[in-house]
Write a protein that holds these residues in place. Structure first.
Motif, mmCIF file in Angstrom:
data_model
loop_
_atom_site.group_PDB
_atom_site.id
_atom_site.type_symbol
_atom_site.label_atom_id
_atom_site.label_comp_id
_atom_site.label_asym_id
_atom_site.label_seq_id
_atom_site.Cartn_x
_atom_site.Cartn_y
_atom_site.Cartn_z
ATOM 1 N N TYR A 185 0.854 -1.184 0.000
ATOM 2 C CA TYR A 185 0.000 0.000 0.000
ATOM 3 C C TYR A 185 0.888 1.231 0.000
ATOM 4 O O TYR A 185 1.874 1.291 0.742
ATOM 5 C CB TYR A 185 -0.932 -0.022 1.209
ATOM 6 N N CYS A 186 0.527 2.190 -0.820
ATOM 7 C CA CYS A 186 1.312 3.425 -0.975
ATOM 8 C C CYS A 186 1.562 4.065 0.399
ATOM 9 O O CYS A 186 0.647 4.209 1.199
ATOM 10 C CB CYS A 186 0.563 4.391 -1.881
ATOM 11 N N ASP A 187 2.814 4.447 0.633
ATOM 12 C CA ASP A 187 3.181 5.063 1.910
ATOM 13 C C ASP A 187 2.345 6.300 2.202
ATOM 14 O O ASP A 187 2.086 6.624 3.348
ATOM 15 C CB ASP A 187 4.662 5.482 1.890
ATOM 16 N N GLU A 188 1.960 6.994 1.129
ATOM 17 C CA GLU A 188 1.249 8.256 1.345
ATOM 18 C C GLU A 188 -0.267 8.098 1.324
ATOM 19 O O GLU A 188 -0.938 8.396 2.294
ATOM 20 C CB GLU A 188 1.710 9.282 0.314
ATOM 21 N N CYS A 189 -0.782 7.574 0.212
ATOM 22 C CA CYS A 189 -2.252 7.594 0.073
ATOM 23 C C CYS A 189 -2.903 6.264 0.430
ATOM 24 O O CYS A 189 -4.116 6.169 0.478
ATOM 25 C CB CYS A 189 -2.649 8.010 -1.335
ATOM 26 N N LYS A 190 -2.111 5.211 0.675
ATOM 27 C CA LYS A 190 -2.610 3.887 1.051
ATOM 28 C C LYS A 190 -3.312 3.136 -0.077
ATOM 29 O O LYS A 190 -3.991 2.137 0.161
ATOM 30 C CB LYS A 190 -3.568 3.958 2.273
ATOM 31 N N ILE A 201 0.383 8.027 -8.726
ATOM 32 C CA ILE A 201 -0.318 9.311 -8.574
ATOM 33 C C ILE A 201 0.432 10.195 -7.581
ATOM 34 O O ILE A 201 0.709 11.360 -7.839
ATOM 35 C CB ILE A 201 -1.786 9.091 -8.138
ATOM 36 N N CYS A 202 0.792 9.613 -6.431
ATOM 37 C CA CYS A 202 1.506 10.388 -5.415
ATOM 38 C C CYS A 202 2.888 10.818 -5.930
ATOM 39 O O CYS A 202 3.413 11.862 -5.537
ATOM 40 C CB CYS A 202 1.665 9.589 -4.125
ATOM 41 N N ALA A 203 3.478 9.999 -6.806
ATOM 42 C CA ALA A 203 4.824 10.301 -7.308
ATOM 43 C C ALA A 203 4.797 11.338 -8.429
ATOM 44 O O ALA A 203 5.819 11.923 -8.760
ATOM 45 C CB ALA A 203 5.479 9.018 -7.802
#
Ligand SMILES: [Zn+2]
Lengths: 207, 374
Positions: free
Chosen positions: A59-64, A74-76
Motif C-alpha cells: 500500500y502506498c506510503d502516502e495515500c494507502k 499518482i503520489c509520485a
C-alpha cells in the motif's frame, strides 16, 4: 446443495470458493470443476497469483492505495496538485474518478467505511495517516467522496469532526443524483461534474 | 388510476395466467386453496414491490419453479404504465416500471396506492407493537418517500449500533467516540420519523373516528394515542443514560423502533376491554381510515383488496362497507369470497357493476356473464 461431496479435496476447494462474495456452493462447484479440467500449469499460475497478491501486496506510503512500489504513481506524479486530497473508500473509487479526467489532486484511500456489523471501526481504517497528511503544510482542501449510504455518510461525518482541528477546508463532491448509490456505479460525466461542483461539507446531511 | 391487466408466470399456484380487469369491481370466487388470495398477492406486489401475505419473495415461487414473473398494466392520467417483477431464485428480484429499474425499490411505493383488508387484520389490535408500527409506516410511506428512506436508514443505523454494543460487551473495551457517533446518527434519523408519525396520527384520528362510527352506526368517542420514548425525554440524553443497560442487553432499548399506538373507545383501551365485535369494527375502521387518508393526501384513490371479509363480518357491517363502495368513493376494488352467490347478492343489493373470475387450482375462468350489467 448442502450434502458433503465425495472427495475431501473437492469439498475443501468448494468451501473456499463459496466464501467469496456472491458465490454460492453451486457456482463454487462449477468453478472448481472448471479448474480441474485445466492444465496443471494454468492452475498453478492461478494459485500463485493469489498467494503473491496476498503476500506481496503493497500500500502506498502516502495515500494507502494499492501499488507495487513504495509510493504510487499518482503520489509520485510531480504534476498533481498537492493542495487537495480526496478521501475515498477504496481503489475502485480512485479508478472511477481518474476515469473522469476532471481531478488533478491527490487521494487518500480509507480502506473501507465504518460498519460495526462488519467489524470495521475507526482503527481498521487509515484515519491517523489521513489526519497527519491533512496537517501537512501544502494541503489546503480535503474532499469527501465516500458513498452516500447511511454508513458512508456516518463515516464522512466522523472524519469531518476529526479534520476540524486541522483548520483546513473540508468539501464534499456534489451528489444529489443517486441517493444510496456508490461511486463506482455513477457514470463518468455525472461524476466529473460532481467533482467540479463540490461544495463545503455541511453537517446538515441529507439522509 | 386503475389496474387494467395482470399476467402471472410461476407465481404461487399459477403456472400461467392472464386477467383483464374491470376499472371498478372485480370478484375472485372459488373454493379455498384455489388461488384467490394469490391473485391479491400478485396485485400487492405490483403496488408495493412485495407481498402482503408472505414474508419472503421465495415463498411465492411455484412449487419446483426457479423463477416467477408478474407483469401488470396500469391506466393512469398520463397513459399506460407497465410494471413487472421477476424473481430468479438466489438472485435479487428485478422490479421494472416501463422497462426502467429504480435506483431504490422504495421509490415505487405510493405510485399505485393500495389498501388490504383481510381476516388476519385483527392482529393490528391483538399483536405486538411491531404490527401497529408496520401499519402506520405502510400508510405514511405511500404518501411520503423521504419517510420510508429515513426509516430504512434509522433501522440500518440501529443494526450498526447494536453490533457495536455487542462488540463492547464481548471485548469489554469501549471507544466512547464511536458510540457517540452512532448515537448522534440515531438521534438525527429518529427526529423526522417521530415528527411525521405524530403529525400522521393527528390527521388520522378524526378519519378513524368517523369510519368507526360509520361502521357500527354509533356515536362513540374514539382516541388514538401515539406512544414514543421520544415524547418523554430527549433521545440523545436517554441513549447516553441507558448505555450501560444497552451494553448488557446488547440491544438498543429506546427509540422509535419501540413506538406503539394505543386505541381507545370511550376511554377504554381496545386491546383489553373491547368485545370481539367492537374489535372487528375497529379493524375495518382503521383500514377505511387508511383508504380515506391515502385518497386525501395521495395522488389517486387507492386500490382496495378485500380478502375473504364477507364471511367473517356480519351482514350489518358488510352492507355498511358496501354502501361506501356504491358511493363511488372507492377506487378499484378486488374482492375474494368462496361463494359467488354471496358476492353477487352483495353487489346487486348496492347496484354495482362487477366482473367475476372463477378461480380453481391455479386456473382462472371468466364466465359468459362476466359483466353483470344491471
Ligand atoms: Zn499514493
Amino acid at each position: 446443495m448442502n450434502q458433503h461431496l465425495p472427495s475431501r479435496l473437492l469439498e475443501a476447494a468448494v468451501n473456499e470458493f463459496s466464501r467469496l462474495p456472491g458465490v454460492g456452493r453451486k457456482t463454487a462447484l462449477r468453478l472448481v470443476l472448471h479448474l480441474l479440467r485445466q492444465p496443471n500449469s494454468d492452475v498453478e499460475r492461478f494459485g500463485n497469483a493469489l498467494i503473491n497478491l496476498r503476500q506481496k501486496i503493497n500500500y502506498c506510503d502516502e495515500c494507502k492505495n494499492i501499488t507495487d512500489s513504495a509510493v504510487c504513481d499518482i503520489c509520485a506524479d510531480k504534476k498533481r496538485d498537492r493542495s487537495v486530497i480526496m478521501i475515498v473508500e477504496d481503489i475502485r473509487d480512485v479508478i472511477a474518478i481518474e476515469g473522469t479526467h476532471q481531478y488533478r489532486g491527490l487521494y487518500h484511500v480509507l480502506g473501507g467505511i465504518l460498519s460495526p456489523i462488519d467489524g470495521i471501526g475507526p482503527s481498521q481504517l487509515n484515519v491517523d495517516s489521513l489526519i497527519n497528511r491533512a496537517n501537512g503544510e501544502d494541503v489546503e482542501e480535503l474532499v469527501m467522496a465516500l458513498s452516500t449510504t447511511m454508513e458512508g455518510e456516518t463515516t464522512s461525518y466522523y472524519l469531518y469532526k476529526k479534520l476540524q482541528p486541522t483548520g483546513k477546508k473540508v468539501t464534499a463532491i456534489a451528489r444529489g443524483i443517486s441517493i444510496g448509490g456508490e461511486l463506482e456505479y455513477t457514470d463518468e460525466v455525472t461524476l466529473g461534474r460532481s467533482i467540479l461542483n463540490r461544495t463545503l461539507y455541511s453537517e446538515n446531511k441529507t439522509v | 388510476m386503475f389496474l387494467k391487466k395482470i399476467e402471472l408466470l410461476n407465481f404461487k399456484n399459477y403456472e400461467e395466467a392472464s386477467l383483464t380487469f374491470d376499472p371498478h369491481v372485480n370478484c375472485f370466487t372459488g373454493s379455498n386453496g384455489g388461488g384467490k388470495t394469490n391473485l391479491l398477492e400478485a396485485i400487492h406486489y405490483m403496488a408495493m414491490t412485495k407481498g402482503y401475505f408472505s414474508t419472503t419473495d421465495a415463498q411465492n415461487l411455484r412449487h419446483d419453479a426457479s423463477m416467477f414473473h408478474i407483469q401488470a398494466e396500469f391506466v393512469t392520467e398520463r397513459g399506460l404504465d407497465t410494471v413487472s417483477c421477476t424473481l430468479r431464485s438466489g438472485q435479487k428480484k428485478q422490479f421494472l416500471v416501463n422497462k426502467t429499474e429504480y435506483d431504490r425499490l422504495g421509490e415505487h411505493i405510493g405510485r399505485f396506492p393500495v389498501v388490504v383488508i383481510c381476516p388476519n387484520d385483527h392482529i393490528i389490535i391483538t399483536g405486538g407493537s411491531d404490527v401497529r408500527r408496520r401499519f402506520i409506516d405502510g400508510i405514511i410511506s405511500q404518501v411520503d418517500k423521504s419517510y420510508l428512506f429515513t426509516l430504512m436508514s434509522y433501522n440500518q443505523a440501529l443494526l450498526q449500533r447494536n453490533a457495536l454494543l455487542k462488540k463492547v460487551a464481548v471485548s469489554g473495551f469501549m471507544d466512547a467516540g464511536t458510540i457517540d457517533l452512532w448515537n448522534e446518527r440515531l438521534v438525527e434519523l429518529a427526529g423526522p420519523v417521530y415528527e411525521k408519525r405524530t403529525a400522521f396520527i393527528n390527521e388520522f384520528q378524526p378519519l378513524f373516528n368517523a369510519s368507526f362510527n360509520f361502521i357500527c352506526g354509533g356515536t362513540e368517542s374514539t382516541d388514538l394515542q401515539y406512544q414514543s420514548s421520544l415524547s418523554d425525554e430527549d433521545f440523545k440524553a436517554a441513549l447516553e443514560k441507558n448505555l450501560k443497560k444497552d451494553i448488557e442487553l446488547r440491544y438498543t432499548t429506546l427509540g422509535i423502533h419501540k413506538d406503539d399506538l394505543q386505541i381507545f373507545i370511550n376511554g377504554y383501551p381496545v386491546k383489553r376491554y373491547a368485545s370481539q365485535g367492537q374489535q372487528k369494527s375497529v379493524t375495518i375502521a382503521l383500514k377505511l381510515a387508511q383508504f380515506e387518508y391515502l385518497s386525501k393526501i395521495g395522488y389517486s384513490k387507492p386500490m382496495v383488496l378485500l380478502d375473504d371479509v364477507f364471511d367473517k363480518l356480519d351482514d350489518n357491517r358488510v352492507s355498511r362497507l358496501m354502501e361506501l363502495v356504491s358511493q363511488d368513493r372507492f377506487g378499484q376494488l378486488f374482492v375474494t369470497d368462496t361463494s359467488e352467490t354471496k358476492l353477487s347478492s352483495v353487489f346487486q343489493k348496492v347496484q354495482v357493476k362487477h366482473k367475476i373470475f372463477h378461480v380453481s387450482d391455479g386456473k382462472v375462468l371468466q364466465t359468459e356473464q362476466q359483466l353483470h350489467e344491471l
